[in-house]
Scaffold this motif. Structure first.
Motif, PDB file in Angstrom:
ATOM      1  N   GLY A 116       0.686  -1.134  -0.131  1.00  0.00           N
ATOM      2  CA  GLY A 116       0.078  -0.053  -0.120  1.00  0.00           C
ATOM      3  C   GLY A 116       0.753   1.267  -0.133  1.00  0.00           C
TER       4      GLY A 116
ATOM      5  N   GLU B  76      -0.261   5.591  -8.007  1.00  0.00           N
ATOM      6  CA  GLU B  76      -1.715   5.061  -7.893  1.00  0.00           C
ATOM      7  C   GLU B  76      -2.232   5.679  -6.820  1.00  0.00           C
ATOM      8  OE1 GLU B  76      -3.258   2.841  -9.613  1.00  0.00           O
ATOM      9  OE2 GLU B  76      -1.609   2.938 -11.196  1.00  0.00           O
ATOM     10  N   PRO B  77      -3.784   6.028  -7.027  1.00  0.00           N
ATOM     11  CA  PRO B  77      -4.531   6.588  -6.081  1.00  0.00           C
ATOM     12  C   PRO B  77      -4.578   5.405  -4.816  1.00  0.00           C
ATOM     13  CG  PRO B  77      -5.690   6.783  -8.409  1.00  0.00           C
ATOM     14  CD  PRO B  77      -4.336   5.951  -8.266  1.00  0.00           C
ATOM     15  N   GLY B  78      -4.762   6.386  -3.619  1.00  0.00           N
ATOM     16  CA  GLY B  78      -4.683   5.588  -2.400  1.00  0.00           C
ATOM     17  C   GLY B  78      -3.473   5.084  -1.963  1.00  0.00           C
ATOM     18  N   ARG B  79      -2.386   5.282  -2.776  1.00  0.00           N
ATOM     19  CA  ARG B  79      -1.008   4.631  -2.146  1.00  0.00           C
ATOM     20  C   ARG B  79      -0.618   5.661  -1.466  1.00  0.00           C
ATOM     21  NH1 ARG B  79      -1.815   0.859  -5.062  1.00  0.00           N
ATOM     22  NH2 ARG B  79      -0.242  -0.175  -6.651  1.00  0.00           N
TER      23      ARG B  79
ATOM     24  N   ASP C 121       3.325  11.786   2.358  1.00  0.00           N
ATOM     25  CA  ASP C 121       2.747  11.522   3.666  1.00  0.00           C
ATOM     26  C   ASP C 121       3.767  11.579   4.471  1.00  0.00           C
ATOM     27  OD1 ASP C 121      -0.301  10.841   2.902  1.00  0.00           O
ATOM     28  OD2 ASP C 121       0.911   9.487   1.580  1.00  0.00           O
TER      29      ASP C 121
ATOM     30  N   HIS D  82      -3.326   6.121   6.489  1.00  0.00           N
ATOM     31  CA  HIS D  82      -3.672   6.035   5.209  1.00  0.00           C
ATOM     32  C   HIS D  82      -3.168   7.172   4.581  1.00  0.00           C
ATOM     33  CE1 HIS D  82      -6.691   9.231   6.120  1.00  0.00           C
ATOM     34  NE2 HIS D  82      -6.810   8.608   7.174  1.00  0.00           N
ATOM     35  N   ALA D  83      -3.274   7.270   3.153  1.00  0.00           N
ATOM     36  CA  ALA D  83      -2.917   8.246   2.198  1.00  0.00           C
ATOM     37  C   ALA D  83      -3.422   9.666   2.669  1.00  0.00           C
ATOM     38  CB  ALA D  83      -3.244   7.813   0.887  1.00  0.00           C
TER      39      ALA D  83
END
Length: 384
Positions: A125, A152-155, A190, A233-234
């Motif tokens: 992830g 990638e979205p959410g990474r 992040d 989370h991202a």
């Protein structure tokens, strides 16, 4: 929720040429032991990756044995290790990294971030955006490419860099290998894992220096640490926990003796030293002959207890008491000279200082001539 162990500045292969070999060799070996502890921590904390933000090796010229020893030290953690070249081990065309690859020393779970290309760990992830140094010094911000890197979205986006965050560290450090302090915001990171500064330091919630895991200098900068980083989370603010990893404590001590209790306090500190201590000691101020003998005896014991103790006593000024002078049993003409100097010192005035200096010289010379244990050395530039 990805979890990382952030570390940097291992400088494997570092030599401590200014120290005696008996002390230098264990300190050099301690750097391998620190990596082994990091591997154990990574497994115990079940991290998704270990982020090593540069200066894995101290120099491009370390031995093949040194390279193999380093990668062997990673064995206790089977998860991903991501190693970034720093200014000491830059990813040159021919480098310590190309040698490691030729030696087939790099395990499959170790990822060498030798080029500015994202490393995507889809199953875990997160994605790592590295900024490897390809020469020792650069004058442009190598993390600038993070801003336009599409992931990638959410990474969870993790930056990995080695250099000087501009406008934050000491002015003389803001030179080569600059990093923008707002890079996490610009690049939607992040977390930005930094190396180069050897102390543990939070620049902002998303940007940290981990420091070296094993202290290697007397500068007090919160070294001997690693960082456990949790990102829920991202987009979430990372939760950072400082972990103690260092074996040796490097301490610079300056003791100024003014009253009797100052010497007692110094002797207590020396008595408390252990095999973990690396100490640079400087002592100044007046001391009588008995105190000097106590200090020398304490230094002898402490030198055997500590990993390393260097003592600079050049600032000490021997201030003999009447009891010290009487104990030297000077008679004849020399005894008369000492008595006259003592009287001059008691009388005060301009000549008292000269008399004091003369008594210091005579006390040191007589103590040495009579074989007094731990006799003080003559002051620099004086003749017996």
């Amino acid at each position: 929720m990805p979890r990382f162990l952030h570390t940097a500045d291992w400088q494997i292969g570092r030599q401590y040429g200014s120290l005696p070999p008996d002390n230098a060799v264990p300190l050099a070996q301690a750097r391998y032991a620190a990596v082994e502890r990091l591997a154990q921590l990574a497994t115990a904390q079940q991290v998704d990756a270990v982020l090593v933000a540069g200066d894995v090796f101290d120099a491009q010229t370390v031995s093949d044995r040194c390279i193999r020893q380093l990668f062997n030290a990673l064995a206790a953690h089977a998860g991903p290790w991501i190693l970034l070249p720093g200014n000491h081990d830059a990813a040159l065309t021919e480098s310590v990294w190309t040698r490691a690859l030729r030696l087939a020393a790099v395990p499959p779970n170790v990822h060498l971030a030798l080029s500015p290309q994202q490393l995507d760990f889809a199953d875990r992830g997160f994605v790592v955006l590295p900024a490897p140094l390809t020469q020792r010094h650069t004058y442009s911000d190598l993390t600038a490419w993070f801003d336009t890197a599409e992931t990638e979205p959410g990474r969870v986006r993790i930056g990995l860099a080695h250099g000087s965050v501009q406008g934050v560290l000491a002015e003389q450090i803001d030179s080569a290998n600059p990093i923008a302090p707002d890079r996490p915001e610009r690049a939607r990171l992040d977390y930005l894992a930094m190396g180069d500064w050897h102390g543990c330091k939070a620049i902002q919630p998303r940007l940290w220096y981990s420091g070296t895991p094993e202290t290697d200098r007397f500068k007090a900068n919160d070294s001997g640490r690693a960082l456990l980083v949790d990102v829920a989370h991202a987009g979430a603010e990372p939760q950072v926990t400082v972990l103690e990893t260092g074996q040796f404590r490097w301490t610079s001590l300056e003791a100024t003796l003014q009253v009797a209790s100052d010497l007692d306090g110094l002797l207590d500190r020396l008595a408390a030293l252990t095999a973990r201590d690396v100490v640079d000691l400087s002592v100044s101020g007046p001391i009588d002959l008995a105190g000097h003998q106590r200090l020398q005896a304490a230094l002898g014991r402490a030198e055997a207890q500590a990993r390393h103790l260097a003592a600079d006593l050049g600032g000490l000024r021997l201030d003999p008491t009447d009891e010290d002078l009487a104990g030297l049993h000077a008679d004849g003409y020399l005894g008369e000279v000492i008595d006259e100097l003592r009287e001059t010192r008691r009388a005060g005035g301009e000549a008292a200082g000269v008399a004091q200096d003369a008594l210091m010289l005579l006390t040191a010379a007589l103590a040495a001539r009579q074989g007094t244990a731990d006799a003080p050395a003559l002051p620099a530039g004086a003749a017996a």
